[in-house]
Scaffold this active site. Structure first.
Site, PDB file in Angstrom:
ATOM      1  CB  ALA A 191      -0.985  -0.114   1.192  1.00 58.75           C
ATOM      2  N   GLY A 228       0.636  -4.987   0.917  1.00 58.85           N
ATOM      3  CA  GLY A 228      -0.563  -5.191   0.199  1.00 58.85           C
ATOM      4  C   GLY A 228      -0.348  -6.010  -1.196  1.00 58.85           C
ATOM      5  CD  GLU A 261      -2.133  -7.322   2.804  1.00 60.65           C
ATOM      6  OE1 GLU A 261      -2.151  -6.133   2.447  1.00 60.65           O
ATOM      7  OE2 GLU A 261      -2.752  -7.583   4.157  1.00 60.65           O
ATOM      8  CD  GLU A 289       1.811  -5.381   5.840  1.00 65.72           C
ATOM      9  OE1 GLU A 289       2.395  -6.290   6.258  1.00 65.72           O
ATOM     10  OE2 GLU A 289       1.042  -5.415   4.909  1.00 65.72           O
TER      11      GLU A 289
END
Ligand code: CAA
Length: 260
Positions: free
Chosen positions: A66, A111, A114, A134
């Site tokens: 992200a 992300g 993911e 993260e």
């Protein structure tokens, strides 16, 4: 389909979606996520598309996570909404009725890992690196990492990767079941196309039902999952593809599936 951050090409029934933000290693901001959602909704409805390949532009990254610059100043409510958007988009990828192959061409972090896990199959270039880093940023995975990583590689390995933030290379990702196959970087897209072509030559309804049986069945107890699978198996017999597939076998010729 025209997007600011995505390229979508279609050839012989396969769509290749490329996340195209190489200056930020294809990091996911709100705009990229919204475009991905629109792209998958469009491909879902596009009858010319049988299989989808998802990759990142450039040689360095699939998706490096992200967008940290976009997240840095978020408050709790905005961050929760951002995570909810990520879940909505990745659920759309995962529940797409067509098989989705992630062609992981470099970093698949946060992300990015993911997103790769929301795809049905992960082909990894030898240069690929996977991880959920993260905790290095003082946060946890927010786009499904704690859920999908644990389901793919087991709770223990998922916790180790998430707690340490360590990256794993393609060979290790293959060993733990995070990557389905490792190929030379220069062969990644051709190998993904080969797999897409092979899947596209099968009965499309059968592939679709098989995807539903695995994805939904894994969340049920064995008894319910068994009844669900049997129902879908029965439904196959309402299709022309089942008649053709079995007749072709008995007539010793290749099947010609219509997807009906
Ligand atoms: N968000 C925003 N920008 C990013 C980014 C990210 N996730 N990852 C890389 N970039 C940007 C860098 O800021 C840099 O931009 P500038 O050239 O403008 O400075 C550019 O991409 C190239 O990156 P680096 O110079 O850092 O390249 P490198 O080869 O030295 O390192 C890397 C590569 C190891 C992938 C490193 O960029 C990195 O660690 N990136 C962050 C990875 C990360 O922490 N991802 C998780 C994000 S949080 C998340 O995803 C939460 C969630 O679950 C929803």
């Amino acid at each position: 389909m025209n997007f600011a951050n995505l390229l979508v090409e279609k050839e012989n029934g396969t769509a290749i979606v490329t996340i195209n933000r190489p200056a930020a290693l294809n990091a996911l901001n709100k705009e990229v996520l919204e475009e991905l959602y629109d792209a998958f909704k469009g491909l879902e409805e596009d009858e010319s598309v049988v299989c989808i390949i998802l990759t990142g532009s450039g040689v360095k990254a699939f998706v490096a996570g992200a967008d940290i610059a976009a997240m840095q100043s978020m408050d709790a409510v905005v961050a929760e909404n951002f995570a909810r958007l990520g879940h909505k988009v990745f659920n759309a990828v995962e529940s797409c009725s067509k098989p989705v192959i992630a062609a992981v061409n470099g970093f698949a972090l946060g992300g990015g890992c993911e997103l790769a896990m929301a795809c049905d199959v992960r082909l990894a270039a030898e240069s690929a690196r996977f991880g959920q880093p993260e905790v290095n940023l003082g946060v946890i995975p927010g786009f499904g990492g704690t859920l999908r990583l644990a389901r793919l590689v087991g709770k223990g390995r998922a916790k180790e990767l998430i707690f340490t933030g360590d990256m794993v290379d393609a060979a290790e990702a293959y060993r733990i079941g995070l990557a389905n196959k490792v190929v030379a970087a220069e062969d990644l897209i051709s190998e993904a196309r080969k797999m897409a072509d092979k899947i596209a030559s099968k009965g499309p309804l059968a592939v679709r039902f098989a995807k539903q049986a695995v994805d939904n069945g894994i969340e049920m107890d064995l008894d319910r999952a068994g009844r669900y699978e049997a129902g879908l198996f029965g439904l196959c017999f309402a299709s022309a593809d089942q008649k053709e597939g079995m007749l072709a076998f008995l007539e010793k010729r290749p099947a010609k599936f219509s997807g009906q």
